[in-house]
Design a protein around this motif. Structure first.
Motif, PDB file in Angstrom:
ATOM      1  N   UNK A  46      46.009  34.960  54.129  1.00  0.00           N
ATOM      2  CA  UNK A  46      46.405  34.993  52.579  1.00  0.00           C
ATOM      3  C   UNK A  46      45.062  34.843  52.198  1.00  0.00           C
ATOM      4  N   UNK A  47      44.814  35.397  51.029  1.00  0.00           N
ATOM      5  CA  UNK A  47      43.828  35.050  50.052  1.00  0.00           C
ATOM      6  C   UNK A  47      44.205  34.339  48.686  1.00  0.00           C
ATOM      7  N   UNK A  48      43.406  33.335  48.352  1.00  0.00           N
ATOM      8  CA  UNK A  48      43.789  32.506  47.309  1.00  0.00           C
ATOM      9  C   UNK A  48      42.602  32.305  46.322  1.00  0.00           C
ATOM     10  N   UNK A  49      42.170  32.863  45.326  1.00  0.00           N
ATOM     11  CA  UNK A  49      43.095  34.107  44.652  1.00  0.00           C
ATOM     12  C   UNK A  49      42.281  35.347  45.269  1.00  0.00           C
ATOM     13  N   UNK A  50      43.283  36.382  44.958  1.00  0.00           N
ATOM     14  CA  UNK A  50      42.781  37.752  45.451  1.00  0.00           C
ATOM     15  C   UNK A  50      42.032  38.769  44.591  1.00  0.00           C
ATOM     16  N   UNK A  51      41.583  37.746  43.220  1.00  0.00           N
ATOM     17  CA  UNK A  51      40.792  38.516  42.222  1.00  0.00           C
ATOM     18  C   UNK A  51      39.805  37.366  41.891  1.00  0.00           C
TER      19      UNK A  51
END
Length: 324
Positions: A46-51
């Motif tokens: 998972x990415x947090x955040x992805x932007x």
């Protein structure tokens, strides 16, 4: 998986001692118990955040679930290089282990960043267990890196393509060329006459600014270009020129003809710690938006940009030229 076969053996022994069940009932009971005894390892990324903005950081969380320490524990943890797919690893947290409902979960958090705008895909990661089984993640998140935060800028004007204009069909008036030639000849005569009358004096060559002069000029920018005067374009032009001159003097280089992206690549990891570098790079992006896209920044943005330039110069002066 040896635990799974052990449970199957025990179940078959119990069924053999129960004579009231028929063969079909034994088979149905076995099929009913199979899902309960199966342990399927899986990897979640998972990415947090992805932007993020260019140079900012995000957190990559990796979890390996349904792991039994013996005999299906982890033999080799996933191998993630320090640099991959335009992404750089900033910090790796230690691997945490915790148990939920009897299942062991391994989790690791990795801080990453990127200095290249675009969409970059996280590669597939694999873990090797003690039973020689290899499991890879099915989901591959994508990190989107934005060049600058232009969301919510009402005064931001985008770049447009050049519009071709068809020249008028009427012939060009030759009298304009004759007049231009006449003006050039007159100017040349005046210049020649002025040279004869004036004495030849050596033209003083302005010495390059020292680091102390640049630091003093940075400190006087707010007074020289107050926000109420509306000269934000001149302010950002001189701010970038002073900062580039400072780094050129410090590192004995010449980047005045470089684009912003080329300049950022040259001085990357040379201007202090990461917060100072990120703030300085954001100031350069904001300066491009002010100079080329006619963006009108708020007063707090202008003050923050000047402070970013001062902090960069102060950091380089402190850490690059201290006596050894």
């Amino acid at each position: 998986m040896s635990q799974f076969y052990y449970y199957i053996q025990q179940l078959c022994t119990v069924i053999n001692h129960i004579s009231l069940f028929k063969r079909k009932q034994w088979f149905g009971l076995l099929l009913f118990c199979l899902p309960l005894l199966t342990f399927s390892q899986q990897i979640t990324v998972k990415l947090n955040p992805d932007k993020i903005l260019i140079g900012n950081q995000t957190q990559l969380t990796i979890q390996v679930e349904n792991v039994q320490k013996n005999p299906s524990g982890i033999q080799q943890w996933l191998q993630l290089p320090d640099t991959f797919a335009h992404i750089q690893v900033v910090k790796r947290e230690p691997i945490d282990t915790f148990t939920v409902d009897g299942n062991t979960i391994f989790s690791q958090k990795i801080t990453i960043t990127s200095f290249d705008s675009g969409s970059w895909k996280i590669p597939a990661l694999s873990v090797v267990f003690l039973n020689k089984q290899t499991v890879a993640n099915k989901n591959t998140p994508v990190l989107t890196v934005l060049p600058a935060n232009v969301s919510g800028m009402n005064d931001y004007n985008g770049f447009t393509d050049i519009i071709s204009v068809t020249p008028p069909p009427k012939p060009f008036p030759w009298w304009i060329i004759a007049a231009a030639i006449t003006v050039v000849v007159i100017v040349l005569i005046i210049i020649q006459w002025a040279r004869k009358r004036s004495k030849q004096k050596p033209i003083p060559v302005s010495s390059p600014k020292t680091k102390e002069q640049i630091l003093e000029a940075l400190a006087q920018l707010k007074e020289k270009y107050p926000y109420s005067s509306g000269n934000t374009r001149l302010l950002f032009t001189e701010l970038v020129e002073l900062c580039r001159s400072f780094t050129d003097l410090c590192y004995q280089q010449n980047t005045q003809s470089y684009t912003t992206d080329e300049y950022m690549i040259v001085i990357k990891n040379k201007i202090g710690n990461e917060p100072v570098q990120n703030a300085y790079f954001q100031m350069l992006r904001l300066a491009d938006a002010v100079k080329f896209a006619q963006y009108k920044p708020a007063e707090n943005e202008v003050n923050a940009a000047i402070d970013a330039g001062k902090q960069m110069a102060k950091t380089v002066q402190q850490f690059s030229f201290q006596p050894k």
